[in-house]
Design an enzyme around this catalytic site. Sequence first.
Site, PDB file in Angstrom:
ATOM      1  N   SER A 113      -5.408  -0.530  -2.483  1.00  0.00           N
ATOM      2  CA  SER A 113      -5.503   1.383  -2.044  1.00  0.00           C
ATOM      3  C   SER A 113      -6.484   0.775  -1.337  1.00  0.00           C
ATOM      4  O   SER A 113      -7.541   0.261  -1.496  1.00  0.00           O
ATOM      5  CB  SER A 113      -6.301   1.516  -3.615  1.00  0.00           C
ATOM      6  OG  SER A 113      -6.692   3.149  -3.337  1.00  0.00           O
ATOM      7  N   GLU A 114      -7.159   1.596  -0.428  1.00  0.00           N
ATOM      8  CA  GLU A 114      -7.544   1.345   0.781  1.00  0.00           C
ATOM      9  C   GLU A 114      -8.928   1.907   0.393  1.00  0.00           C
ATOM     10  O   GLU A 114     -10.027   1.729   1.578  1.00  0.00           O
ATOM     11  CB  GLU A 114      -7.493   2.331   1.886  1.00  0.00           C
ATOM     12  CG  GLU A 114      -6.654   3.891   2.254  1.00  0.00           C
ATOM     13  CD  GLU A 114      -5.142   4.390   1.952  1.00  0.00           C
ATOM     14  OE1 GLU A 114      -5.130   5.364   2.404  1.00  0.00           O
ATOM     15  OE2 GLU A 114      -4.675   3.325   0.732  1.00  0.00           O
ATOM     16  N   ASN A 115      -9.321   2.590  -0.188  1.00  0.00           N
ATOM     17  CA  ASN A 115     -10.445   2.797  -0.897  1.00  0.00           C
ATOM     18  C   ASN A 115     -11.204   1.419  -1.274  1.00  0.00           C
ATOM     19  O   ASN A 115     -12.581   1.789  -1.870  1.00  0.00           O
ATOM     20  CB  ASN A 115     -10.976   4.051  -2.091  1.00  0.00           C
ATOM     21  CG  ASN A 115      -9.750   3.706  -3.219  1.00  0.00           C
ATOM     22  OD1 ASN A 115      -8.820   3.673  -3.046  1.00  0.00           O
ATOM     23  ND2 ASN A 115     -10.605   3.956  -4.510  1.00  0.00           N
ATOM     24  N   ASN A 151       0.643  -1.585  -0.044  1.00  0.00           N
ATOM     25  CA  ASN A 151       0.531  -0.350   0.101  1.00  0.00           C
ATOM     26  C   ASN A 151       0.952   1.040  -0.076  1.00  0.00           C
ATOM     27  O   ASN A 151       2.078   1.247   1.124  1.00  0.00           O
ATOM     28  CB  ASN A 151      -1.098  -0.051   1.256  1.00  0.00           C
ATOM     29  CG  ASN A 151      -1.547   1.070   0.619  1.00  0.00           C
ATOM     30  OD1 ASN A 151      -1.353   2.417   1.725  1.00  0.00           O
ATOM     31  ND2 ASN A 151      -3.349   0.866   0.881  1.00  0.00           N
TER      32      ASN A 151
END
Length: 505
Positions: free
Chosen positions: A332-334, A309
């Site tokens: 990606s954290e979304n 990440n």
Amino acid sequence: MTRPFVPSVLRPLWRRNFSVTTAQRGIDKICSSAKEAVKDMKGSSTVLVGGFGFSGVPNTLINAVRDRPDIKDLTVVSNNAGMPGAGLGQLLESGQISKMIASFLGENKTFEKMYLSGELSLELTPQGSIAEKCAAGAAGVPAFYTPAAYGTIVQTGELPVRYNKDGTVAEMSKPKETREFNGKQYVMEEAINGDYALVKVHKADKLGNCQFRRSMNNFNEAMAKNAKFTFVEADHIVEVGEIDPESIHVQGIYVNKVIQSTEKKQIEKLTFAKTPDEMLKAGSGDATARRERIVKRASKEFKDGMYANLGIGMPLIAPSYLPEGVEVVLQSENGILGLGGYPQPGQEDPDLINAGKETVSLLDGASVFGSHESFGMIRAGRIDLTMLGALQVSQYGDLANFMLPGKVKGIGGAMDLVANPSKTRVVVTMEHVDKKGNPKILPECSFPLTGPRCVWKIITDLAVFDVSPTEGLTLIEFAEGVSVDEIRSKTAAPFKVADDLKPMI
């Protein structure tokens, strides 16, 4: 074919309720307009609003609430509050929101000004915690323990929730309960329970079944399943049965009303593919050279098969210098696993953005999902490496990267990303000193912490340090033309020098 046994007393009821064809269905959750959907909505309530950046934002529903000035005194839960004149930014400007629960203010100067001037309460919350608080409420779980934010002002209750007009603090956050499990400290977070949810989907049918597209899930799924009343706006309203059962992300049981989306999709940060040299350019030639040195060295931290990440800025450029034959899967954290590069002009997609809200692409084999699942991967240590920038790092690996005095940008996902350093290596990329020439590597951080003792390695334009949470810093590499004495003069924290000290390559 053997028919199921049904007691005789239940047979009329069984036939009436379970032999209905699609054409005969009486359930129909489609509303003629957003105005009709929100006509019974009340003020002084908690509203969950999906979206990340401009992706997956229910603008048609938000506009309908904006047009109901009697709906006010709202507590709104959302990752951020849009931009001035766009999305939730309109409800801030109209005074309909009295409190935000958010992780990020971003570039919304109106949001920041209202908070600092006492016009608005703000409960600043780590992004992963917001996602999980909504998911927990949806699952009927009243509270949970998370490693994110332990040892920070979020946990100790030192974040201002509301200011007075003169700038003094009117209300502070409350300290959070902590508990140790298996030798590790955790913070207790209470679930969020929404009165209403405004969510955006790609497809919906009249039963309320919904499907997302690309990165538009983000917070929408957890929020849709949480609220007492869920209002959905869909890009496409389709016939029952058109969405494959295995492709339904939000089941109709959670949805009360469905409307056709009428607002044009927007892109907050339209970003196109560039060469590594073009991405590195920032300010003077000296600044570009410093960034290039950091990025090229950072690329050597990637190992074949890693899941990583990357923060915005220099970390996102580092994969451009991957050695031949090394494959890294970017998360990606979304809600993306298998993140690709920036698109070519004409290939941008408003439903596909990264955690920096920039337009991106997907690699073959990529998968997409909600933010609650994304942060589950992160907290559980499934990510091998996270690389991010910093304002300060202490000699024992404390990280500060989310708040400067007098400025509020937000926490975002960083507290979750550094919450499991025993499983996820945390690498910091930053310039060695700040713009005023002050050291950024200190005995103790003076800015609020993102995470305690979490940094594993520091890569700057002058040097590379290994970091131990108990032994401190060890200088392992130095930049060309830089002496150990110069590094000491620009490093406030003490450090050891490795026996096999070598140049950065």
